[in-house]
Design a protein around this motif. Structure first.
Motif, PDB file in Angstrom:
ATOM      1  N   SER A 282      11.411  -0.100  -0.710  1.00  0.00           N
ATOM      2  CA  SER A 282      11.750  -0.360  -2.026  1.00  0.00           C
ATOM      3  C   SER A 282      10.511  -0.609  -2.862  1.00  0.00           C
ATOM      4  O   SER A 282       9.321  -1.064  -2.488  1.00  0.00           O
ATOM      5  N   TYR A 283      10.731  -0.386  -4.334  1.00  0.00           N
ATOM      6  CA  TYR A 283       9.724  -0.490  -5.221  1.00  0.00           C
ATOM      7  C   TYR A 283       9.715  -1.855  -5.798  1.00  0.00           C
ATOM      8  O   TYR A 283      11.079  -2.307  -6.435  1.00  0.00           O
ATOM      9  N   TYR A 284       8.747  -2.742  -6.271  1.00  0.00           N
ATOM     10  CA  TYR A 284       8.691  -3.954  -6.618  1.00  0.00           C
ATOM     11  C   TYR A 284       7.796  -4.293  -7.657  1.00  0.00           C
ATOM     12  O   TYR A 284       7.770  -5.265  -8.151  1.00  0.00           O
ATOM     13  N   GLY A 285       7.505  -3.284  -8.261  1.00  0.00           N
ATOM     14  CA  GLY A 285       6.513  -3.130  -9.384  1.00  0.00           C
ATOM     15  C   GLY A 285       5.262  -3.313  -9.221  1.00  0.00           C
ATOM     16  O   GLY A 285       4.663  -3.539  -7.984  1.00  0.00           O
ATOM     17  N   ARG A 286       4.385  -2.983 -10.123  1.00  0.00           N
ATOM     18  CA  ARG A 286       2.964  -3.143 -10.023  1.00  0.00           C
ATOM     19  C   ARG A 286       2.353  -2.347  -9.106  1.00  0.00           C
ATOM     20  O   ARG A 286       1.208  -2.605  -8.253  1.00  0.00           O
ATOM     21  N   GLY A 287       2.874  -1.045  -8.640  1.00  0.00           N
ATOM     22  CA  GLY A 287       2.516  -0.240  -7.814  1.00  0.00           C
ATOM     23  C   GLY A 287       2.855  -0.532  -6.384  1.00  0.00           C
ATOM     24  O   GLY A 287       2.400   0.227  -5.573  1.00  0.00           O
ATOM     25  N   ALA A 288       3.509  -1.684  -6.094  1.00  0.00           N
ATOM     26  CA  ALA A 288       3.816  -2.235  -4.813  1.00  0.00           C
ATOM     27  C   ALA A 288       5.122  -1.522  -4.432  1.00  0.00           C
ATOM     28  O   ALA A 288       6.288  -1.843  -4.847  1.00  0.00           O
ATOM     29  N   SER A 289       5.191  -0.952  -3.083  1.00  0.00           N
ATOM     30  CA  SER A 289       6.253  -0.450  -2.416  1.00  0.00           C
ATOM     31  C   SER A 289       6.280  -1.006  -1.267  1.00  0.00           C
ATOM     32  O   SER A 289       5.292  -0.741  -0.535  1.00  0.00           O
ATOM     33  N   GLY A 290       7.312  -1.584  -0.911  1.00  0.00           N
ATOM     34  CA  GLY A 290       7.481  -2.464   0.359  1.00  0.00           C
ATOM     35  C   GLY A 290       7.117  -3.885   0.187  1.00  0.00           C
ATOM     36  O   GLY A 290       6.490  -4.352  -0.440  1.00  0.00           O
ATOM     37  N   LEU A 291       7.936  -4.560   1.236  1.00  0.00           N
ATOM     38  CA  LEU A 291       7.677  -6.291   1.158  1.00  0.00           C
ATOM     39  C   LEU A 291       6.354  -6.401   1.517  1.00  0.00           C
ATOM     40  O   LEU A 291       5.617  -7.370   0.702  1.00  0.00           O
ATOM     41  N   GLN A 292       5.532  -5.963   2.345  1.00  0.00           N
ATOM     42  CA  GLN A 292       4.443  -6.466   2.698  1.00  0.00           C
ATOM     43  C   GLN A 292       3.342  -6.306   1.413  1.00  0.00           C
ATOM     44  O   GLN A 292       2.508  -7.168   0.921  1.00  0.00           O
ATOM     45  N   ALA A 293       3.512  -5.218   0.700  1.00  0.00           N
ATOM     46  CA  ALA A 293       2.613  -4.991  -0.222  1.00  0.00           C
ATOM     47  C   ALA A 293       2.893  -5.829  -1.465  1.00  0.00           C
ATOM     48  O   ALA A 293       2.138  -6.345  -2.284  1.00  0.00           O
ATOM     49  N   ALA A 294       4.208  -5.864  -1.658  1.00  0.00           N
ATOM     50  CA  ALA A 294       4.671  -7.097  -2.726  1.00  0.00           C
ATOM     51  C   ALA A 294       4.159  -8.347  -2.548  1.00  0.00           C
ATOM     52  O   ALA A 294       3.953  -8.940  -3.465  1.00  0.00           O
ATOM     53  N   ALA A 295       4.287  -8.861  -1.328  1.00  0.00           N
ATOM     54  CA  ALA A 295       3.887 -10.288  -0.949  1.00  0.00           C
ATOM     55  C   ALA A 295       2.437 -10.211  -1.351  1.00  0.00           C
ATOM     56  O   ALA A 295       1.965 -11.262  -1.786  1.00  0.00           O
TER      57      ALA A 295
END
Length: 908
Positions: A282-295
């Motif tokens: 999943s895409y979380y914005g700011r170029g972050a895909s995935g929960l780990q990148a989003a965190a």
């Protein structure tokens, strides 16, 4: 039939001879029907005897395929039978008695044995059979599709390409935007709180559904109809499949394929696998895909360390990061995706998710009570390669592309696009260099911490012939100052708005006081730039019908000029040159501020939240705050003789060699060339002999206007040549972008100057940049204006020649041919005839005897429209709501008055 008319039995072996004899009989006689077969008359066969050999002959005829048309059983006789399917036998008899059965068909259509409409109406057996067959075919195809589709692979979905941005000349600017920040983690590393938040927000039946939840879809539609917070209609499994596929096109075939994949995943994969897959792709914005990148992106920590409150926020982003990231996403939607609106939405949904977890039994109320404060995420971090102006250029190009196509921000972040821009690398560097020169030489936060901190410049340069944005200045560094100053900043434009008032006066005309408010064209008088208006300080502004204008509290509006100077009766041309306020405020009332707004929009400004309240007089002197790009584009309409072209920054976009977008230049007529060329001639006079003299480019035609707002809160210079239109803004604004109520700060003393005007730093930046940008280009001239309008009088001006001002009012011819003559007090030669540098204060500041020096008439318009609780406009001290050309600001020094000039040079 009577007995004497009954035909007697024929002898055996009658055959053909009998048929001939029957044909020769009287027309009243007819052959007797076969026994047991009903005749047309119900009594026709009663008591009749079967002819000798009749049945046997009929059977033999049927076996031979003959026997008379209609299945006759009369041998070779010419009797007419009742059948409708037989053939004519050798005896040419037409028997009506013995009918040959129709051959049965597998699909009885058209229906045999039926006549008329019934023949074409399918039987229930046929309909049922077709339905069963169709359903069977669908089931077969569904089974085949189910067997053929493949389950999504996270590793394949994680692959993403860069987006490559190109300069105007085709060289590469930067490769970025497609480097997806993704790190796949195992189910065990996903916090239980994150799983619970997602299930409560997106798919309450996740634990036991089979991938599809019809009730969930119905519930989502119902909640949406009520206008409340919605749980997703799609299940987590469906979203996992969709996100893994990457392709987001809304086609029927893709929807069917996605359905079969979902069913297969729901049947064959465990819930743990699906949940981990969903959160990893999943895409979380700011170029972050995935929960780990989003965190890591939002909180600078690993996913396993997230608390339930942070998990609820990240679950919020799954609804659409562009509208729930508190940092905002103005490149996607500059109106609805602002930081303030996004924060409001995010807090509301974050709170709702936590409450839903309690309702679902996934969180204890005591745990929920711990999280009362919204977990505000970290500020966005910028890619190092997007430093300097590159980040602003990329952001503008992204916004332009996304606003013109159906491509989503998420799709763009997945990369693979070649984006060709309008940006000229040389001009971008030249504009940045011109701004840096001011920073380095004049702005010193260490020396003047209370005056020179938070100083911002913005700039944009537009080609009038195409609308192409060739250069922008968005700030010192896109990795440090995130929002672009070439976009709307809230800085009011001041007197740079006055050209739209003049254009509206020439387009629509001055209203007749004796007529009603909705006057036709015949009831208006088109206005000439040579019209006379009252230029007194603290002028009582009147409605078009002569009534004194008052605000909602009944206070009269007293319009102030810079330094409270009264100019007396003055031409509109001269009022523009010295930037007098009262003539243009009254002119706007005479024409109608609504008409002024219409002209500004036609020229290229946008009727959105950056357009000020047009119901107050100060609207005409620039309370609106459009972007530098919009102002450059609107002035480009004057440069193009009234032809408006939408500013754009992307010429073409390709993906894997295929063109997915190409800009088409469309020119619209904003107003006539006569109006545009007259405005240009008036603005040319401003640069040659008025407040805009620092923008002179020797040997080139330049038109432009200075602008400064009340209390020195912002300063502008917007000007153009036939080839290029450029706007430069300057202001001081708290640079902490996390503040909701950021305020503009006064610029008295900034850069070591007593006051800041559009003629100071902005005009000098404009001059230095344009001199470099136009170097080597042909020196073109503006079109000579045609006469327009009548010489009208307004604001109480008398129908006589205007009172002379310190500098003689030039005529259009003078503006093109006459140079100002130095007075004995000012022996400095005309700047256009000297070789002094842009920052040679002792040279350029003296302005060839111009009594106004480099000031632009003082502050032009405040930053409010009279509705924000500031000092009421129209008081005896001059208006502040909507501002004035110096209504409440100290009187700026002007060259030639013995008090020194703006930059501290010798007094004129």
């Amino acid at each position: 039939m009577s007995e004497h008319r009954r035909k007697m039995p024929q002898p055996q072996g009658g055959g053909r001879a009998a048929a001939r004899r029957a044909a020769q009989q009287s027309p009243g006689r007819r052959a007797a029907p076969s026994r047991g077969v009903t005749d047309d008359s119900p009594s026709g066969s009663y008591g009749e005897e079967t002819p000798y050999g009749g049945r046997a002959a009929a059977r033999r005829a049927a076996q031979r395929g003959g026997g008379g048309r209609g299945g006759s059983d009369g041998g070779g006789g010419r009797r007419r039978g009742g059948g409708d399917g037989g053939q004519e036998g050798p005896g040419r008899g037409r028997g009506r008695g013995s009918q040959r059965p129709a051959k049965k068909r597998f699909i009885d259509y058209p229906r045999a044995g039926k006549q008329g409409l019934r023949r074409w109406m399918p039987s229930w057996k046929l309909v049922s059979g077709l339905c069963v067959g169709f359903l069977g075919l669908l089931m077969g195809l569904a089974g085949l599709a189910y067997a053929m589709v493949a389950k999504p692979e996270i590793q394949a979905a994680a692959k993403a390409e860069n987006n490559v941005y190109f300069w105007k000349d085709g060289s590469q600017m930067v490769a970025t935007g497609g480097e997806i920040n993704r790190q796949v983690i195992d189910y065990a590393q996903i916090p239980e709180a994150m799983r619970n938040a997602v299930i409560s927000a997106e798919n309450k039946t996740f634990d036991h559904d089979h991938g599809i939840d019809p009730m969930g879809i119905a519930r989502a539609v119902f909640n949406m109809a009520k206008g409340g917070e919605t749980q997703g209609g799609s299940t987590i499994t469906q979203q996992y499949v969709k996100n893994s596929r990457l392709s987001q096109e809304q086609t029927l075939s893709r929807k069917f394929e996605e359905l079969f994949i979902t069913l297969k995943v729901g049947e064959q994969e465990s819930k743990k696998t699906v949940m981990a897959g969903y959160l990893n792709v999943s895409y979380y914005g700011r170029g972050a895909s995935g929960l780990q990148a989003a965190a890591r992106t939002y909180y600078g920590k690993d996913a396993k360390d997230l608390n339930p409150s942070e998990c609820a926020f990240l679950a919020t982003l799954l609804k659409g990061a562009s509208y729930y990231d508190p940092a905002g996403a103005t490149e996607v939607d500059p109106v609805q995706a602002t930081a303030e609106k996004n924060t409001e939405r995010a807090v509301k949904r974050w709170r709702w998710i936590l409450d839903e977890e309690v309702k679902d039994g996934r969180m204890e109320q005591s745990e929920r009570d711990k999280y009362k404060t919204f977990p505000m995420p970290d500020k966005p971090k910028k890619d190092a390669q997007l430093g300097g102006q590159i980040g602003y250029l990329v952001a503008m190009a992204r916004s332009n592309f996304l606003s013109k196509t159906d491509v989503t921000r998420e799709q763009l972040d997945q990369g693979g696009y070649e984006i060709h821009t309008t940006f000229d690398k040389k001009k971008v560097d030249q504009l940045s260099k011109a701004v840096k020169k001011v920073y380095d030489e004049r702005i010193d936060p260490k020396k003047r911490p209370d005056k020179d901190t938070h100083v911002q410049f913005g700039g944009s340069s537009v080609n009038p012939k195409t609308g192409a944005i060739e250069a922008i200045y968005g700030g010192v560094d896109a990795t440090k100052h995130y929002t672009s100053n070439a976009d709307p900043t809230g800085a009011a434009v001041g007197s740079t708005f006055k050209p739209f008032v003049l254009a509206a006066a020439m387009e629509y005309g001055k209203r007749d006081p004796s007529k009603g408010p909705d006057q036709g064209e015949a009831d208006r008088t088109k206005v000439s730039p040579n019209s006379i208006y009252n230029g007194d300080d603290k002028l009582k502004i009147k409605k078009y019908n002569g009534e004194i204008w008052t605000d909602e509290k009944g206070k009269e509006w007293l319009q102030a000029n810079d330094g409270h100077e009264s100019k007396g009766d003055i031409t509109l041309r001269e009022a523009m040159r010295v930037s007098a306020n009262s003539p243009y405020v009254q002119l706007g009332m005479d024409v109608g501020t609504d008409k002024v707004k219409d002209v500004a929009i036609a020229a290229g400004l946008k009727d959105d939240e950056y357009m000020a309240n047009a119901n107050v007089p100060s609207f005409s002197i620039g309370t609106s705050s459009p972007s530098a790009t919009r102002m450059a584009g609107a002035y480009a309409t004057f440069a193009a003789s009234g032809q408006q072209r939408e500013p754009f920054s992307v010429t073409e976009v390709k993906k894997r060699g295929e063109v997915v977008y190409r800009h088409e230049v469309v020119a619209k007529s904003a107003f006539s060339n006569v109006i545009a060329d007259n405005v240009t001639d008036v603005l040319k006079n401003v640069v040659e002999k008025g407040t805009g003299t620092p923008a002179k480019l020797p040997g080139r035609d330049v038109a432009g206007k200075t602008g400064t707002t009340d209390d020195n809160l912002s300063a502008w210079f917007v000007g153009y040549t036939p080839q290029l239109s450029t706007a430069i803004s300057m202001y001081r604004l708290d640079d902490d972008e996390s503040h909701k109520d950021r305020k503009f700060e006064k610029m008295y003393g900034t850069g070591g100057e007593k006051t800041i005007h559009g003629a100071s730093f902005p005009a000098h930046i404009w001059h230095d940049y344009m001199a470099d940008a136009l170097e080597g280009q042909e020196k073109l001239s503006f079109p000579k204006p045609e006469p327009i309008g009548d010489k009208v009088y307004g604001g109480g001006a008398k129908s006589a020649e205007p009172t002379p001002s310190p500098t003689p009012t030039p005529t259009p011819t003078e503006s093109e041919t006459v140079k100002p003559t130095p007075t004995p007090k000012d022996p400095t030669p005309d700047p256009s005839q000297t070789t002094c540098g842009a920052w040679d204060m002792s040279c350029q500041n003296n302005n060839g005897g111009n009594s106004t020096g480099w000031t632009d008439g003082g502050t032009d318009a405040g930053t409010t429209d009279g509705s924000t609780g500031q000092t009421d406009a129209g008081t005896t001290t001059g208006p502040t709501a909507g501002g004035s050309d110096g209504g409440t600001s100290p009187s700026p020094d002007t060259g030639g008055n013995g008090n020194g000039n703006v930059f501290g040079g010798p007094a004129g």
